[in-house]
Enzyme design. Structure first.
Site, short mmCIF file in Angstrom:
data_model
loop_
_atom_site.label_atom_id
_atom_site.label_comp_id
_atom_site.label_asym_id
_atom_site.label_seq_id
_atom_site.Cartn_x
_atom_site.Cartn_y
_atom_site.Cartn_z
CG HIS A 188 -1.81 1.18 1.32
ND1 HIS A 188 -3.15 1.07 1.55
CD2 HIS A 188 -1.58 2.52 1.19
CE1 HIS A 188 -3.72 2.27 1.55
NE2 HIS A 188 -2.77 3.17 1.34
CG HIS A 242 -5.07 0.23 -3.30
ND1 HIS A 242 -3.82 0.66 -2.94
CD2 HIS A 242 -5.67 -0.17 -2.15
CE1 HIS A 242 -3.66 0.54 -1.65
NE2 HIS A 242 -4.76 0.03 -1.15
CG ASP A 313 -8.81 -1.41 -0.75
OD1 ASP A 313 -8.58 -2.22 0.17
OD2 ASP A 313 -8.55 -0.20 -0.65
O1 DOR Z 1 -9.61 2.70 2.35
C1 DOR Z 1 -9.02 1.76 2.86
N1 DOR Z 1 -9.57 1.03 3.85
N2 DOR Z 1 -7.79 1.44 2.42
C2 DOR Z 1 -7.03 0.52 3.05
O2 DOR Z 1 -5.95 0.25 2.59
C3 DOR Z 1 -7.51 -0.12 4.29
C4 DOR Z 1 -8.97 -0.20 4.26
C5 DOR Z 1 -9.60 -0.69 5.53
O3 DOR Z 1 -9.18 -1.72 6.04
O4 DOR Z 1 -10.58 -0.09 5.98
#
Ligand code: DOR
Length: 449
Positions: A188, A242, A313
Protein backbone atom coordinates in the site's frame (compact mmCIF):
# COMPACT_ATOMS: atom_id res chain seq x y z
CA UNK A 1 -32.32 -11.53 -0.57
CA UNK A 2 -33.34 -14.96 0.65
CA UNK A 3 -30.67 -17.40 1.71
CA UNK A 4 -32.08 -20.79 0.82
CA UNK A 5 -30.61 -24.18 0.01
CA UNK A 6 -32.02 -24.79 -3.44
CA UNK A 7 -33.15 -27.85 -5.28
CA UNK A 8 -30.17 -28.08 -7.60
CA UNK A 9 -27.91 -28.95 -4.70
CA UNK A 10 -29.92 -31.97 -3.64
CA UNK A 11 -29.03 -33.57 -6.97
CA UNK A 12 -26.84 -36.57 -6.24
CA UNK A 13 -24.42 -36.47 -9.20
CA UNK A 14 -21.07 -34.68 -9.08
CA UNK A 15 -21.52 -33.66 -12.70
CA UNK A 16 -22.85 -30.40 -14.00
CA UNK A 17 -23.55 -29.62 -17.64
CA UNK A 18 -23.83 -25.99 -18.69
CA UNK A 19 -25.71 -25.87 -21.97
CA UNK A 20 -25.86 -23.29 -24.76
CA UNK A 21 -23.59 -20.76 -23.06
CA UNK A 22 -21.59 -18.03 -24.76
CA UNK A 23 -18.26 -19.41 -23.48
CA UNK A 24 -15.21 -17.13 -23.20
CA UNK A 25 -12.36 -19.27 -24.49
CA UNK A 26 -8.70 -18.97 -23.36
CA UNK A 27 -7.72 -17.10 -26.55
CA UNK A 28 -10.39 -14.44 -25.87
CA UNK A 29 -12.84 -15.69 -28.53
CA UNK A 30 -16.27 -17.20 -27.84
CA UNK A 31 -17.79 -20.61 -28.37
CA UNK A 32 -21.54 -21.08 -28.25
CA UNK A 33 -21.67 -24.45 -26.58
CA UNK A 34 -21.58 -26.65 -23.50
CA UNK A 35 -19.24 -27.18 -20.56
CA UNK A 36 -19.11 -30.44 -18.63
CA UNK A 37 -17.92 -30.34 -15.03
CA UNK A 38 -17.04 -33.42 -12.98
CA UNK A 39 -15.82 -33.56 -9.39
CA UNK A 40 -15.08 -29.85 -9.35
CA UNK A 41 -13.07 -29.74 -12.60
CA UNK A 42 -13.89 -28.69 -16.13
CA UNK A 43 -13.62 -31.88 -18.21
CA UNK A 44 -14.97 -30.86 -21.61
CA UNK A 45 -15.78 -27.71 -23.57
CA UNK A 46 -17.52 -28.35 -26.89
CA UNK A 47 -20.35 -27.16 -29.19
CA UNK A 48 -22.55 -29.98 -27.92
CA UNK A 49 -22.04 -32.47 -25.10
CA UNK A 50 -24.28 -35.37 -24.10
CA UNK A 51 -24.00 -36.52 -20.50
CA UNK A 52 -26.78 -38.56 -19.01
CA UNK A 53 -25.77 -38.33 -15.34
CA UNK A 54 -25.22 -34.60 -15.16
CA UNK A 55 -27.42 -31.86 -13.72
CA UNK A 56 -28.13 -29.56 -16.66
CA UNK A 57 -28.23 -25.78 -16.53
CA UNK A 58 -29.77 -23.97 -19.46
CA UNK A 59 -27.38 -21.10 -20.08
CA UNK A 60 -29.09 -19.76 -23.19
CA UNK A 61 -28.40 -15.99 -23.54
CA UNK A 62 -25.84 -16.10 -20.72
CA UNK A 63 -22.08 -15.56 -21.01
CA UNK A 64 -19.71 -17.91 -19.17
CA UNK A 65 -16.60 -16.30 -17.66
CA UNK A 66 -13.92 -17.63 -15.32
CA UNK A 67 -14.90 -16.80 -11.72
CA UNK A 68 -13.50 -13.52 -10.43
CA UNK A 69 -10.39 -13.74 -8.25
CA UNK A 70 -10.37 -10.60 -6.11
CA UNK A 71 -6.78 -10.05 -4.96
CA UNK A 72 -7.39 -7.38 -2.33
CA UNK A 73 -10.19 -7.51 0.24
CA UNK A 74 -10.62 -6.67 3.93
CA UNK A 75 -13.13 -9.11 5.43
CA UNK A 76 -12.75 -7.98 9.08
CA UNK A 77 -12.66 -11.39 10.78
CA UNK A 78 -11.39 -11.90 13.42
CA UNK A 79 -12.09 -8.96 15.66
CA UNK A 80 -14.15 -6.54 13.58
CA UNK A 81 -17.14 -8.74 12.81
CA UNK A 82 -19.55 -5.89 13.44
CA UNK A 83 -18.48 -4.57 10.01
CA UNK A 84 -18.24 -7.88 8.09
CA UNK A 85 -17.27 -11.51 8.62
CA UNK A 86 -16.03 -14.33 6.43
CA UNK A 87 -19.55 -15.70 5.98
CA UNK A 88 -21.28 -12.46 5.00
CA UNK A 89 -18.34 -11.36 2.86
CA UNK A 90 -18.25 -14.69 1.03
CA UNK A 91 -22.03 -14.46 0.42
CA UNK A 92 -21.37 -11.07 -1.17
CA UNK A 93 -18.59 -12.69 -3.24
CA UNK A 94 -20.89 -15.48 -4.44
CA UNK A 95 -23.53 -12.96 -5.49
CA UNK A 96 -20.90 -10.87 -7.26
CA UNK A 97 -19.32 -13.74 -9.20
CA UNK A 98 -16.17 -13.66 -7.03
CA UNK A 99 -15.09 -17.29 -6.59
CA UNK A 100 -11.75 -16.64 -4.82
CA UNK A 101 -10.35 -13.83 -2.67
CA UNK A 102 -7.03 -12.75 -1.18
CA UNK A 103 -7.56 -11.11 2.19
CA UNK A 104 -5.56 -8.46 4.02
CA UNK A 105 -3.95 -8.70 7.49
CA UNK A 106 -5.46 -5.64 9.26
CA UNK A 107 -7.84 -7.69 11.37
CA UNK A 108 -7.81 -7.98 15.18
CA UNK A 109 -5.44 -9.51 16.13
CA UNK A 110 -3.30 -8.69 13.09
CA UNK A 111 -2.33 -11.50 10.72
CA UNK A 112 1.38 -11.25 11.40
CA UNK A 113 2.22 -14.78 12.61
CA UNK A 114 1.72 -18.36 11.46
CA UNK A 115 -0.70 -18.83 14.34
CA UNK A 116 -2.95 -16.01 13.16
CA UNK A 117 -2.70 -17.19 9.58
CA UNK A 118 -3.80 -20.67 10.69
CA UNK A 119 -6.66 -19.14 12.64
CA UNK A 120 -7.94 -17.32 9.53
CA UNK A 121 -7.58 -20.44 7.38
CA UNK A 122 -9.63 -22.43 9.87
CA UNK A 123 -12.31 -19.78 10.08
CA UNK A 124 -12.54 -19.57 6.30
CA UNK A 125 -12.73 -23.37 5.94
CA UNK A 126 -15.71 -23.35 8.29
CA UNK A 127 -17.50 -20.32 6.87
CA UNK A 128 -16.46 -19.22 3.41
CA UNK A 129 -18.68 -20.07 0.43
CA UNK A 130 -15.79 -19.27 -1.94
CA UNK A 131 -12.05 -20.02 -2.15
CA UNK A 132 -9.67 -18.05 0.03
CA UNK A 133 -6.08 -17.00 0.55
CA UNK A 134 -4.50 -14.64 3.07
CA UNK A 135 -1.65 -12.15 3.17
CA UNK A 136 0.81 -12.11 6.03
CA UNK A 137 1.23 -8.57 7.36
CA UNK A 138 4.68 -7.04 7.75
CA UNK A 139 5.67 -5.25 10.93
CA UNK A 140 9.09 -3.84 11.75
CA UNK A 141 9.75 -6.99 13.79
CA UNK A 142 8.35 -10.12 12.18
CA UNK A 143 10.93 -10.95 9.48
CA UNK A 144 11.11 -14.66 10.45
CA UNK A 145 7.31 -15.01 10.12
CA UNK A 146 7.40 -13.23 6.76
CA UNK A 147 9.93 -15.73 5.48
CA UNK A 148 8.25 -18.92 6.68
CA UNK A 149 4.48 -18.31 6.87
CA UNK A 150 2.58 -20.84 4.77
CA UNK A 151 0.32 -20.93 2.84
CA UNK A 152 0.17 -17.26 1.97
CA UNK A 153 -0.23 -15.27 -1.23
CA UNK A 154 2.44 -12.84 -0.09
CA UNK A 155 3.62 -10.17 2.32
CA UNK A 156 1.53 -7.03 2.76
CA UNK A 157 3.29 -3.80 3.67
CA UNK A 158 1.36 -0.70 4.62
CA UNK A 159 3.89 2.05 3.81
CA UNK A 160 1.23 4.56 4.87
CA UNK A 161 -2.45 5.02 5.81
CA UNK A 162 -2.26 2.68 8.75
CA UNK A 163 -1.78 2.94 12.50
CA UNK A 164 0.04 0.65 14.89
CA UNK A 165 2.28 -2.30 14.16
CA UNK A 166 1.24 -2.74 10.51
CA UNK A 167 2.59 0.69 9.54
CA UNK A 168 6.10 0.12 8.18
CA UNK A 169 7.34 3.58 7.23
CA UNK A 170 10.96 3.49 8.42
CA UNK A 171 13.45 3.15 5.58
CA UNK A 172 15.58 0.62 7.47
CA UNK A 173 12.61 -1.65 8.24
CA UNK A 174 11.38 -1.49 4.64
CA UNK A 175 14.83 -2.27 3.31
CA UNK A 176 15.19 -5.26 5.65
CA UNK A 177 11.92 -6.76 4.36
CA UNK A 178 12.87 -6.33 0.70
CA UNK A 179 16.36 -7.73 1.35
CA UNK A 180 15.16 -10.87 3.12
CA UNK A 181 13.58 -13.76 1.18
CA UNK A 182 12.01 -13.89 -2.25
CA UNK A 183 8.24 -14.15 -1.90
CA UNK A 184 5.86 -11.57 -3.32
CA UNK A 185 5.62 -8.22 -1.50
CA UNK A 186 2.41 -6.23 -2.00
CA UNK A 187 2.57 -2.58 -0.98
CA UNK A 188 0.00 0.00 0.00
CA UNK A 189 2.07 2.87 -1.36
CA UNK A 190 1.40 6.17 0.39
CA UNK A 191 4.12 8.20 2.11
CA UNK A 192 3.15 8.51 5.77
CA UNK A 193 5.53 11.38 6.61
CA UNK A 194 4.00 13.53 3.86
CA UNK A 195 0.46 12.60 4.96
CA UNK A 196 1.29 13.59 8.57
CA UNK A 197 2.67 16.96 7.45
CA UNK A 198 -0.29 17.73 5.24
CA UNK A 199 -2.83 16.66 7.85
CA UNK A 200 -1.55 19.47 10.08
CA UNK A 201 -2.04 21.99 7.25
CA UNK A 202 -5.73 21.12 6.96
CA UNK A 203 -6.66 20.66 10.60
CA UNK A 204 -10.27 21.60 11.27
CA UNK A 205 -11.45 20.92 7.71
CA UNK A 206 -14.61 18.80 7.73
CA UNK A 207 -15.41 18.53 4.01
CA UNK A 208 -14.46 14.95 3.08
CA UNK A 209 -13.15 16.20 -0.28
CA UNK A 210 -10.10 17.46 1.64
CA UNK A 211 -9.11 13.79 2.09
CA UNK A 212 -7.84 13.71 -1.51
CA UNK A 213 -5.90 16.93 -0.90
CA UNK A 214 -4.26 15.72 2.32
CA UNK A 215 -3.31 12.28 1.01
CA UNK A 216 -2.31 13.78 -2.29
CA UNK A 217 -0.92 12.36 -5.51
CA UNK A 218 2.64 13.14 -4.46
CA UNK A 219 2.22 11.05 -1.28
CA UNK A 220 1.32 8.08 -3.49
CA UNK A 221 4.10 8.75 -5.99
CA UNK A 222 6.82 9.03 -3.32
CA UNK A 223 5.95 5.66 -1.82
CA UNK A 224 5.59 3.92 -5.18
CA UNK A 225 9.01 5.26 -6.19
CA UNK A 226 10.55 3.98 -2.97
CA UNK A 227 9.00 0.52 -3.35
CA UNK A 228 10.13 0.33 -6.98
CA UNK A 229 13.65 1.30 -6.09
CA UNK A 230 13.87 -1.32 -3.31
CA UNK A 231 12.38 -3.93 -5.64
CA UNK A 232 15.02 -3.15 -8.26
CA UNK A 233 17.86 -3.13 -5.75
CA UNK A 234 16.98 -6.63 -4.52
CA UNK A 235 15.25 -7.90 -7.69
CA UNK A 236 12.34 -8.57 -5.38
CA UNK A 237 8.90 -9.57 -6.67
CA UNK A 238 6.73 -6.48 -6.05
CA UNK A 239 3.04 -5.88 -6.47
CA UNK A 240 1.69 -2.34 -6.18
CA UNK A 241 -1.80 -2.41 -4.71
CA UNK A 242 -4.59 -0.06 -5.82
CA UNK A 243 -2.65 2.32 -8.04
CA UNK A 244 -4.60 5.58 -7.86
CA UNK A 245 -2.78 8.26 -9.83
CA UNK A 246 -1.82 8.97 -13.40
CA UNK A 247 1.67 10.02 -12.29
CA UNK A 248 2.33 6.59 -10.78
CA UNK A 249 1.01 4.93 -13.94
CA UNK A 250 3.31 7.08 -16.08
CA UNK A 251 6.26 6.23 -13.82
CA UNK A 252 5.53 2.52 -14.36
CA UNK A 253 5.11 3.04 -18.08
CA UNK A 254 8.69 4.34 -18.18
CA UNK A 255 10.20 1.92 -15.72
CA UNK A 256 8.50 -1.37 -14.84
CA UNK A 257 10.77 -4.37 -14.31
CA UNK A 258 9.37 -7.71 -15.45
CA UNK A 259 8.96 -8.83 -11.81
CA UNK A 260 6.66 -5.91 -10.90
CA UNK A 261 2.86 -5.92 -11.22
CA UNK A 262 0.22 -3.32 -10.39
CA UNK A 263 -3.52 -3.27 -9.84
CA UNK A 264 -6.30 -0.67 -9.95
CA UNK A 265 -9.74 -0.69 -8.32
CA UNK A 266 -13.02 -0.20 -10.21
CA UNK A 267 -13.66 2.86 -8.04
CA UNK A 268 -10.40 4.54 -9.08
CA UNK A 269 -11.52 4.00 -12.68
CA UNK A 270 -15.13 5.18 -12.44
CA UNK A 271 -15.37 7.40 -9.33
CA UNK A 272 -13.35 10.55 -8.67
CA UNK A 273 -13.18 13.68 -6.50
CA UNK A 274 -16.58 14.76 -7.83
CA UNK A 275 -18.06 11.74 -5.99
CA UNK A 276 -17.67 13.47 -2.60
CA UNK A 277 -20.48 15.88 -3.58
CA UNK A 278 -22.80 12.98 -4.30
CA UNK A 279 -21.97 10.41 -1.61
CA UNK A 280 -19.87 12.33 0.94
CA UNK A 281 -17.73 10.17 3.23
CA UNK A 282 -18.86 6.98 1.45
CA UNK A 283 -16.33 8.08 -1.20
CA UNK A 284 -13.53 8.28 1.38
CA UNK A 285 -10.91 5.59 0.91
CA UNK A 286 -7.15 5.08 0.93
CA UNK A 287 -5.49 5.83 -1.38
CA UNK A 288 -8.11 8.51 -2.04
CA UNK A 289 -10.17 9.04 -5.16
CA UNK A 290 -8.45 11.42 -7.59
CA UNK A 291 -9.49 14.03 -10.18
CA UNK A 292 -11.45 12.88 -13.29
CA UNK A 293 -8.30 13.26 -15.43
CA UNK A 294 -6.72 10.48 -13.39
CA UNK A 295 -9.58 8.13 -14.35
CA UNK A 296 -8.54 8.53 -17.99
CA UNK A 297 -4.82 7.95 -17.42
CA UNK A 298 -5.51 4.87 -15.25
CA UNK A 299 -7.83 3.46 -17.92
CA UNK A 300 -5.18 3.96 -20.56
CA UNK A 301 -2.54 2.27 -18.39
CA UNK A 302 -4.87 -0.68 -17.81
CA UNK A 303 -5.66 -1.02 -21.51
CA UNK A 304 -1.96 -0.78 -22.40
CA UNK A 305 -0.93 -3.45 -19.87
CA UNK A 306 0.99 -1.04 -17.61
CA UNK A 307 -1.56 -1.97 -14.93
CA UNK A 308 -1.98 -5.75 -14.81
CA UNK A 309 -5.26 -6.43 -13.06
CA UNK A 310 -8.18 -5.30 -10.89
CA UNK A 311 -8.91 -5.61 -7.16
CA UNK A 312 -11.79 -4.14 -5.19
CA UNK A 313 -10.08 -3.30 -1.87
CA UNK A 314 -13.48 -4.28 -0.38
CA UNK A 315 -13.26 -2.42 2.96
CA UNK A 316 -16.64 -2.21 4.67
CA UNK A 317 -17.41 0.20 7.51
CA UNK A 318 -20.81 0.74 9.12
CA UNK A 319 -23.01 3.65 8.08
CA UNK A 320 -22.79 4.90 11.68
CA UNK A 321 -19.00 5.08 11.35
CA UNK A 322 -19.31 6.79 7.97
CA UNK A 323 -21.70 9.35 9.53
CA UNK A 324 -19.21 10.51 12.16
CA UNK A 325 -18.06 13.45 10.06
CA UNK A 326 -14.66 13.94 8.44
CA UNK A 327 -11.92 13.48 9.69
CA UNK A 328 -13.38 11.02 12.22
CA UNK A 329 -14.74 8.77 9.48
CA UNK A 330 -12.91 5.58 8.50
CA UNK A 331 -11.63 5.13 4.94
CA UNK A 332 -12.88 2.31 2.75
CA UNK A 333 -15.82 1.07 0.71
CA UNK A 334 -17.29 -2.36 -0.08
CA UNK A 335 -16.91 -3.76 -3.60
CA UNK A 336 -17.05 -7.52 -4.13
CA UNK A 337 -20.68 -7.76 -5.18
CA UNK A 338 -20.59 -4.87 -7.64
CA UNK A 339 -17.10 -5.09 -9.20
CA UNK A 340 -17.94 -7.47 -12.05
CA UNK A 341 -21.15 -5.69 -13.16
CA UNK A 342 -19.42 -2.30 -12.82
CA UNK A 343 -16.61 -3.45 -15.12
CA UNK A 344 -18.89 -5.34 -17.55
CA UNK A 345 -21.05 -2.23 -17.83
CA UNK A 346 -17.90 -0.32 -18.77
CA UNK A 347 -17.25 -3.00 -21.40
CA UNK A 348 -20.80 -2.66 -22.75
CA UNK A 349 -20.22 1.09 -23.01
CA UNK A 350 -17.17 0.45 -25.18
CA UNK A 351 -14.36 1.24 -22.72
CA UNK A 352 -12.90 -2.26 -23.10
CA UNK A 353 -13.97 -5.77 -24.08
CA UNK A 354 -15.61 -8.43 -21.94
CA UNK A 355 -12.56 -10.63 -22.55
CA UNK A 356 -10.30 -7.90 -21.13
CA UNK A 357 -12.47 -7.66 -18.02
CA UNK A 358 -12.20 -11.44 -17.52
CA UNK A 359 -8.44 -11.24 -17.96
CA UNK A 360 -8.05 -8.37 -15.46
CA UNK A 361 -10.41 -9.91 -12.91
CA UNK A 362 -9.37 -13.56 -13.15
CA UNK A 363 -6.76 -14.84 -15.63
CA UNK A 364 -4.08 -12.22 -14.93
CA UNK A 365 -4.60 -12.48 -11.17
CA UNK A 366 -4.15 -16.27 -11.18
CA UNK A 367 -0.98 -15.81 -13.22
CA UNK A 368 0.51 -13.06 -11.02
CA UNK A 369 -0.12 -14.93 -7.76
CA UNK A 370 0.76 -18.28 -9.35
CA UNK A 371 -2.55 -19.88 -8.42
CA UNK A 372 -2.62 -23.16 -10.36
CA UNK A 373 -5.61 -24.32 -12.45
CA UNK A 374 -7.66 -21.16 -12.12
CA UNK A 375 -8.60 -18.22 -14.32
CA UNK A 376 -9.43 -19.98 -17.59
CA UNK A 377 -12.27 -22.06 -19.03
CA UNK A 378 -10.47 -25.15 -20.31
CA UNK A 379 -10.35 -28.88 -19.53
CA UNK A 380 -8.33 -29.56 -16.37
CA UNK A 381 -9.07 -26.17 -14.82
CA UNK A 382 -11.06 -25.82 -11.60
CA UNK A 383 -14.76 -25.25 -12.19
CA UNK A 384 -14.88 -21.75 -10.64
CA UNK A 385 -17.20 -20.00 -13.04
CA UNK A 386 -19.75 -17.26 -13.42
CA UNK A 387 -22.64 -17.04 -15.87
CA UNK A 388 -23.55 -13.41 -16.46
CA UNK A 389 -26.43 -11.70 -18.21
CA UNK A 390 -25.08 -9.07 -20.58
CA UNK A 391 -28.48 -8.27 -22.10
CA UNK A 392 -30.38 -6.77 -19.18
CA UNK A 393 -29.71 -3.81 -16.87
CA UNK A 394 -30.63 -3.71 -13.20
CA UNK A 395 -29.88 -1.10 -10.53
CA UNK A 396 -27.70 -1.69 -7.46
CA UNK A 397 -30.30 -2.00 -4.70
CA UNK A 398 -29.40 -1.58 -1.05
CA UNK A 399 -31.90 -4.21 0.09
CA UNK A 400 -30.24 -6.87 -2.09
CA UNK A 401 -26.73 -6.33 -0.74
CA UNK A 402 -25.13 -9.21 1.14
CA UNK A 403 -22.24 -7.28 2.69
CA UNK A 404 -22.91 -6.72 6.38
CA UNK A 405 -22.41 -2.96 6.03
CA UNK A 406 -25.36 -2.85 3.61
CA UNK A 407 -24.32 0.08 1.48
CA UNK A 408 -22.52 0.55 -1.79
CA UNK A 409 -20.90 3.59 -3.41
CA UNK A 410 -22.71 2.41 -6.55
CA UNK A 411 -26.22 2.34 -5.08
CA UNK A 412 -28.72 3.27 -7.77
CA UNK A 413 -26.25 2.71 -10.65
CA UNK A 414 -27.95 0.83 -13.47
CA UNK A 415 -25.61 -2.03 -14.36
CA UNK A 416 -25.46 -4.98 -16.73
CA UNK A 417 -23.43 -8.19 -16.47
CA UNK A 418 -24.98 -9.30 -13.19
CA UNK A 419 -24.16 -12.91 -12.23
CA UNK A 420 -27.06 -15.31 -12.76
CA UNK A 421 -25.16 -18.44 -11.62
CA UNK A 422 -21.89 -18.57 -9.67
CA UNK A 423 -20.11 -21.93 -9.46
CA UNK A 424 -17.33 -22.73 -6.97
CA UNK A 425 -15.47 -26.03 -7.31
CA UNK A 426 -18.25 -27.39 -9.52
CA UNK A 427 -21.01 -26.48 -7.03
CA UNK A 428 -23.68 -23.87 -7.63
CA UNK A 429 -23.26 -21.31 -4.86
CA UNK A 430 -25.51 -18.61 -6.29
CA UNK A 431 -28.48 -18.99 -8.60
CA UNK A 432 -30.84 -16.21 -9.70
CA UNK A 433 -30.99 -14.27 -6.43
CA UNK A 434 -30.53 -17.26 -4.12
CA UNK A 435 -27.43 -18.36 -2.25
CA UNK A 436 -26.57 -21.95 -1.45
CA UNK A 437 -24.97 -21.49 1.95
CA UNK A 438 -24.02 -25.19 2.18
CA UNK A 439 -21.15 -24.75 -0.30
CA UNK A 440 -17.63 -24.22 1.07
CA UNK A 441 -14.60 -22.95 -0.80
CA UNK A 442 -11.08 -24.27 -0.47
CA UNK A 443 -7.74 -22.78 0.56
CA UNK A 444 -5.93 -21.48 -2.52
CA UNK A 445 -2.48 -22.79 -3.39
CA UNK A 446 0.34 -20.48 -4.45
CA UNK A 447 3.16 -22.04 -6.45
CA UNK A 448 6.70 -20.90 -5.75
CA UNK A 449 5.75 -18.62 -2.90
O1 DOR B 1 -9.61 2.70 2.35
C1 DOR B 1 -9.02 1.76 2.86
N1 DOR B 1 -9.57 1.03 3.85
N2 DOR B 1 -7.79 1.44 2.42
C2 DOR B 1 -7.03 0.52 3.05
O2 DOR B 1 -5.95 0.25 2.59
C3 DOR B 1 -7.51 -0.12 4.29
C4 DOR B 1 -8.97 -0.20 4.26
C5 DOR B 1 -9.60 -0.69 5.53
O3 DOR B 1 -9.18 -1.72 6.04
O4 DOR B 1 -10.58 -0.09 5.98
Amino acid sequence: MEILPFTAMSFASNSLLLRHAQILMPAGDYLLGDVLIQDGKIVQVAPEITATEALEIDATNLTLLPGVIDPQVHFREPGLEYKEDLFTASCACAKGGVTSFLEMPNTKPLTTTQEMLNDKLQRAAAKSLVNYGFFIGATAENLPDLRTANPTCGIKIFMGSMHGALLVDQDSALEAIFAEGSRLIAVHAEDQARINERRKLYEGETNPAIHSVIQDETAALLATKQALSLSKKYQRRLHILHLSTGIEAELLREDKPSWVTAEVTPQHLVLNTESYEKIGTLAQMNPPLRSPENNDVLWKALLDGVIDFIATDHAPHTLEEKAKGYPNTPSGMPGVETSLPVMLTQAKEGKCTVAQVANWMSTAVAKAYKIPNKGLIAPGYDADLVLVDLENYKPVLKEELQTKCRWSPFEGWNLTGWPVFTIVGGKIVYERGKLNTDVRGKALRFEEN
